[in-house]
Structure formats: structure tokens, C-alpha cells
Design a protein around this motif. Sequence first.
Motif, short mmCIF file in Angstrom:
data_model
loop_
_atom_site.label_atom_id
_atom_site.label_comp_id
_atom_site.label_asym_id
_atom_site.label_seq_id
_atom_site.Cartn_x
_atom_site.Cartn_y
_atom_site.Cartn_z
N LEU A 1 13.01 19.57 3.23
CA LEU A 1 11.62 19.22 2.93
C LEU A 1 11.55 18.27 1.74
O LEU A 1 10.72 17.35 1.71
N GLY A 2 12.44 18.49 0.76
CA GLY A 2 12.50 17.56 -0.37
C GLY A 2 12.90 16.17 0.06
O GLY A 2 12.36 15.17 -0.42
N GLY A 3 13.85 16.08 1.01
CA GLY A 3 14.25 14.78 1.52
C GLY A 3 13.13 14.08 2.25
O GLY A 3 12.91 12.87 2.10
N LEU A 4 12.38 14.83 3.06
CA LEU A 4 11.24 14.24 3.78
C LEU A 4 10.17 13.79 2.79
O LEU A 4 9.50 12.77 3.00
N THR A 5 10.02 14.53 1.70
CA THR A 5 9.03 14.16 0.67
C THR A 5 9.37 12.82 0.04
O THR A 5 8.51 11.93 -0.05
N THR A 6 10.61 12.65 -0.42
CA THR A 6 10.97 11.37 -1.04
C THR A 6 10.91 10.23 -0.02
O THR A 6 10.51 9.11 -0.36
N LEU A 7 11.28 10.50 1.22
CA LEU A 7 11.23 9.48 2.26
C LEU A 7 9.81 8.94 2.42
O LEU A 7 9.57 7.73 2.43
N LEU A 8 8.84 9.85 2.53
CA LEU A 8 7.45 9.43 2.73
C LEU A 8 6.86 8.80 1.46
O LEU A 8 6.10 7.83 1.53
N LEU A 9 7.21 9.37 0.30
CA LEU A 9 6.68 8.80 -0.94
C LEU A 9 7.19 7.39 -1.17
O LEU A 9 6.44 6.50 -1.58
N PHE A 10 8.48 7.16 -0.91
CA PHE A 10 9.01 5.81 -1.09
C PHE A 10 8.42 4.84 -0.08
O PHE A 10 8.17 3.67 -0.41
N ALA A 11 8.20 5.29 1.15
CA ALA A 11 7.58 4.42 2.14
C ALA A 11 6.17 4.03 1.71
O ALA A 11 5.76 2.86 1.81
N LEU A 12 5.40 4.99 1.24
CA LEU A 12 4.05 4.71 0.75
C LEU A 12 4.09 3.79 -0.46
O LEU A 12 3.32 2.82 -0.56
N HIS A 13 4.99 4.06 -1.39
CA HIS A 13 5.17 3.26 -2.59
C HIS A 13 5.52 1.82 -2.22
O HIS A 13 4.97 0.86 -2.78
N GLY A 14 6.44 1.67 -1.25
CA GLY A 14 6.85 0.34 -0.83
C GLY A 14 5.74 -0.43 -0.13
O GLY A 14 5.60 -1.64 -0.31
N ALA A 15 4.94 0.27 0.68
CA ALA A 15 3.83 -0.39 1.37
C ALA A 15 2.82 -0.93 0.36
O ALA A 15 2.31 -2.05 0.51
N LEU A 16 2.53 -0.16 -0.66
CA LEU A 16 1.58 -0.62 -1.68
C LEU A 16 2.17 -1.76 -2.51
O LEU A 16 1.45 -2.68 -2.91
N PHE A 17 3.48 -1.71 -2.73
CA PHE A 17 4.12 -2.81 -3.45
C PHE A 17 4.03 -4.10 -2.64
O PHE A 17 3.75 -5.18 -3.20
N LEU A 18 4.26 -4.01 -1.33
CA LEU A 18 4.13 -5.19 -0.48
C LEU A 18 2.69 -5.72 -0.48
O LEU A 18 2.46 -6.93 -0.48
N GLY A 19 1.73 -4.81 -0.49
CA GLY A 19 0.34 -5.24 -0.60
C GLY A 19 0.06 -5.95 -1.90
O GLY A 19 -0.78 -6.86 -1.98
N LEU A 20 0.78 -5.54 -2.95
CA LEU A 20 0.59 -6.12 -4.27
C LEU A 20 1.29 -7.48 -4.41
O LEU A 20 0.85 -8.33 -5.17
N LYS A 21 2.38 -7.67 -3.66
CA LYS A 21 3.23 -8.86 -3.86
C LYS A 21 3.07 -9.93 -2.79
O LYS A 21 3.65 -11.01 -2.91
N THR A 22 2.32 -9.66 -1.72
CA THR A 22 2.19 -10.65 -0.64
C THR A 22 0.73 -11.04 -0.47
O THR A 22 -0.17 -10.46 -1.07
N ARG A 23 0.51 -12.02 0.40
CA ARG A 23 -0.84 -12.42 0.76
C ARG A 23 -0.87 -12.74 2.25
O ARG A 23 0.16 -12.92 2.89
N GLY A 24 -2.07 -12.79 2.79
CA GLY A 24 -2.20 -13.11 4.21
C GLY A 24 -2.02 -11.88 5.09
O GLY A 24 -2.25 -10.74 4.67
#
Length: 345
Positions: A163-186
Motif C-alpha cells: 500500500l505504501g508503494g501504491l501511495t508513492t506511485l500515485l503521489l509521484f504521478a500526480l506531482h509529475g502531472a502538475l509539474f508538466l502543467g507548470l512547465k509546458t504550454r498548449g
Amino acid sequence: MELTTFWFGLIGLLWVGYLVLEGFDFGVGMLMPFLARNETERRVVINTIGPVWDGNEVWLLVAGGATFAAFPEWYASLFSGFYLALLLILVALILRGVAFEYRGKIDSETWRQRWDLAIIVGSFLPALLWGVAFANIVRGVPLDADHQFTGTLLTLLNPYALLGGLTTLLLFALHGALFLGLKTRGPIQAEAVSVAFKLAVPAVGVAAAWALWTQLAYGAGWTWLAVLVAAGALIGAAVAAFQRREGLGFALTSLALAAAVVLIFGSLFPDVLPSTTDPAFSLNTTNASSTHYTLVVMTWVAVLLTPFVLLYQSWTYWVFRRRIGTEDIPPTAGLPRLIQAPAER
């Protein structure tokens, strides 16, 4: 404050830096096949982390080195008990790093697809296994009187750790999606923020389950604060993604990851690796530490050198702060394939 306590807290702070910074790297790598539909978009996604991913890994090296120097018994028991899991993480990180450098060397779609797969797998495995590892550290592992690990790989694959592994997996995916939203356009930015909102619901649910399990089974009274901060930050990140405020969302997922580390280290203290065989066999900040003189020398080194590392990395992020889009990507410049398959001749 005892130097052993200071270094325990400092190692926790180094893990905050690593998980926050490398966490979005993992998320970007895992999401690449879902957010990039062609080679130009894949290059946009990769270029968002291209200037910083290797610098982000420095935090892992420093955290590992600090653990080795300050708490050698902890380091030795971790690497003997978690050997296979840590080896898989290391191999994944190596493959991912090589893939970043090699995917553009040859102008071949097949060549690039293979290295893209290495980036995806090299991001997915550490994102999962770091959560498994930290959950097992909190839960404890079978240690004998000599602080030797007496379990097997299956010992580490328990429900709480998975469950801890699934937690970090989802948190990093969410974190990365927001980072892409912050760093890209279009279109990539719009799709990234949309994916972040979709990921927020399962991430909040799974993270809440793991945090409550951790707090109720292993936490201290004051670590409820970390649970509440993490919960509020993740809910706020979901709302920010819905409102398309990716900057605020990224800050909140960073806060949630920091709160998770506080929960982990707060639940451990004063132990650093509990023993499920006998509590008397547990490693703690006293019996796992180096000598006082070693800790004094390390403290002076950390005080003098850490500001330079922080300044350099801050400068790197400032230089590469601009958003990028498909229009910023030049034509492919890789070498042509010199050896062709027989069917292509």
C-alpha cells in the motif's frame, strides 16, 4: 540537541528534497506515454526535466552518504535486508539516465521507442519501490541480536508495504502531472492538468488509507499533525487542478510529500529500523550512530557546503524556469542508422 537527533532530522530533510524533486521526475516519466502522442510532444515532456533530473538525484546520493557516515549500522542493515529492492531501484535509475542521453543519438523511431520504454520503466519501478522500502522501515523488519536481516524478499512484500508503494506511485504521478502543467504550454499543458485532476481522487484515497494505517499502528501523538497537513494539501491540490492553478497544486503536492516524510521519521524516532523479532534488537539513533567526533566533523562539513549546493540548484531552476511547447523543439538531429535490417536493404 543531541547530534544523533540532529542528523536523524537532517537525513529526513534530505529525503524531503529527494522525494519532492525526483518525485516529479518519476511522474513525468510514467506519464509520458499518456501525454505525448508524437515525437515532438515526447521531446517536450522530456525537456521539462532534462536540465534538472541529474541534479535532483544528488539528493539521493547525499541522503545515502549521510546515512552511511552518521548511522553506519542503519546503512548496513538496510542494504543487507533491502538488497534486491535497492538493486532494482539502482538499475532502473541507471537505465533511465542512459535513456535520456541515448534516445536522441540515432534518428530511428524504433531506437527511440526502446529508450522511451526504459524511461517509463525506470520511472515506474523506483516510484513503487521507494514506497515499499519506507513502509517496511516504519513497520520494522526481522533483525536478530547482531542487527542482521533474517527475512526474505517476501517479508518485504506485505500488505502495508505494498500500500505504501501504491501511495508513492500515485503521489509521484500526480506531482509529475502538475509539474508538466507548470512547465509546458498548449495542448500538453491542458492535458497534464486534466490528468492531474483525474489522478487526485485515487491519490487522496490511497494516501489517506496508508497515512491512517501508519498513524494508528506506528505513529506518535504529534504526528497526527503531519497526517492532517498531508490530507489538506492533497485535497487542496485536487481543487487547484480543477481550477487549473497548476502552480498552487504543485506547491501543495510538494507539501504533502514533505508531510509524509515527517510522518515516517516521526513514527520511527528514536528507532531508525525497528526489529519485528524482538524490540530489544531494534536499531535506534544511539546504537546505530557513528562516534561523537565523526558527527561533529560531519556537521561542520554540512554547514559549510550545503549552502553552495542549494544556491547552485536554485540557480539551475531559475535559468530553466520558462515554459516550453512544441514550437520550441528543433528538428531531430540524431545520426542516421548506418546498419539496416535485411528487409530494409
